[in-house]
Design a protein around this motif. Structure first.
Motif: not given
Length: 345
Positions: A109-111, A197-201, A225-228
């Protein structure tokens, strides 16, 4: 030769405090009001009301003169201190455990988000700093990522305000739509927690989204979310290197390369390591996290107060369009990778 500077330090600090306190007091007052609003409406949190109140005041009369030193202090130094304290939410054990499972989704998702922010933002002719802020805010962790990156790329207050507001809009949509999407796809609580956790900020929006789906989804989503949040570190260092290379007329020395790592990111890691060692008790940890959230509200109040509202108007709707496209891409990529790794059901 160090006697004179050390001897004069108390006097210099007193002068600095005298310059800073009026504007700082205004920012703290706004943050208190914003925090109360965030308590009454949890999905808002304290950050968004703080920046909205600040911009509203700037619309009526933009502060100047005696207030500006404290406002600048709040929007820069206190923002960096807030990032340091975010490390109190993480431990090495949770990083390794959750990171291994969520890493494919987070990296994908980040890339996709950062590449799309660069390409689509450029096609829409959005100013580079603004598209960078929207990209990292969408791809990493909303206001916290914007807080970490903005001083590195020397973003203007108006750009920060626009980026935070854009990210918040799509966080609200996620709270409303993601649970419906999860039920339509028959996602397990664990899979939905990974999606949230990966798509909400922002953390408050992650909590609001996942809590609708159940306690199991909520507990996993918050840790993801925290690891992200750790993705802030490599992205900020990379942007610092790019910025230094862009502005430097010749090669950098080893000392200059070392200074590319912002002090507050080092502090973030140190606090996370201390927390991993068990030195920080649960009660102190909760206090540090709450202090971090409040400092972000104070800083965003300062950013709102110093915002050039005319610059926001000139930016138009294109940055909002970019935010919408990135939000859809991140959500679709997260779902696709979860499905490909067999974790959808």
């Amino acid at each position: 030769m160090f006697v004179t500077p050390v001897a004069s330090l108390p006097g210099r600090l007193a002068l600095r405090a005298r310059d800073v306190w009026p504007g700082l007091l205004v920012c703290v007052g706004i943050a208190v009001v914003a925090s109360l609003i965030g308590h009454l409406v949890p999905v808002l949190g304290g950050a968004v009301p703080a920046i909205v109140i600040g911009v509203g005041i700037a619309l009526v009369r933009r502060p100047g003169g005696r207030l500006m030193p404290g406002i600048e202090y709040s929007s820069k130094f206190l923002l960096q201190c807030a990032v340091v304290l975010l490390g109190a939410q993480l431990s090495l054990a949770s990083i390794f455990e959750v990171g291994l499972e969520s890493l494919p989704v987070m990296l994908s998702t980040l890339a996709v988000c950062l590449l799309a922010a660069w390409a689509i933002g450029r096609a829409l002719r959005i100013e580079p700093r603004l598209r960078t802020l929207i990209g990292v805010g969408t791809g990493i962790c909303g206001a916290s990522a914007i807080a970490a990156v903005s001083p590195v790329i020397t973003a203007a207050s108006a750009e920060v305000a626009y980026a935070v507001s854009t990210i918040f809009l799509f966080n609200v949509l996620a709270v409303l739509l993601f649970p419906l999407l999860g039920h339509a796809l028959h996602m397990s609580p664990h899979a939905f927690g990974l999606l949230a956790g990966t798509a909400v900020n922002d953390t408050s929006s992650v909590v609001a989204t996942a809590s609708v789906y159940g306690a199991a989804a909520l507990s996993f989503a918050v840790v993801v979310k925290l690891v992200r949040t750790l993705m802030i570190i490599p992205i900020t260092v990379t942007l610092a290197a790019v910025e230094a290379r862009r502005t430097a007329s010749r090669g950098m020395s080893a000392a200059q390369i070392g200074r590319l790592v912002p002090w507050f990111l080092i502090g973030f890691l140190v606090v996370a390591i201390i927390n991993s060692l068990g030195v920080i008790t649960p009660g102190v940890q909760d206090g540090l996290v709450q202090l971090s959230v409040f400092l972000i509200a104070v800083a965003l109040a300062g950013i709102g107060l110093s915002t050039d509202v005319a610059a926001l108007r000139r930016a138009g709707l294109k940055p909002l369009l970019l935010g919408a496209i990135l939000w859809v891409l991140v959500t679709a990529t997260s779902l696709l990778v979860i499905w490909l790794t067999g974790g959808l059901g």
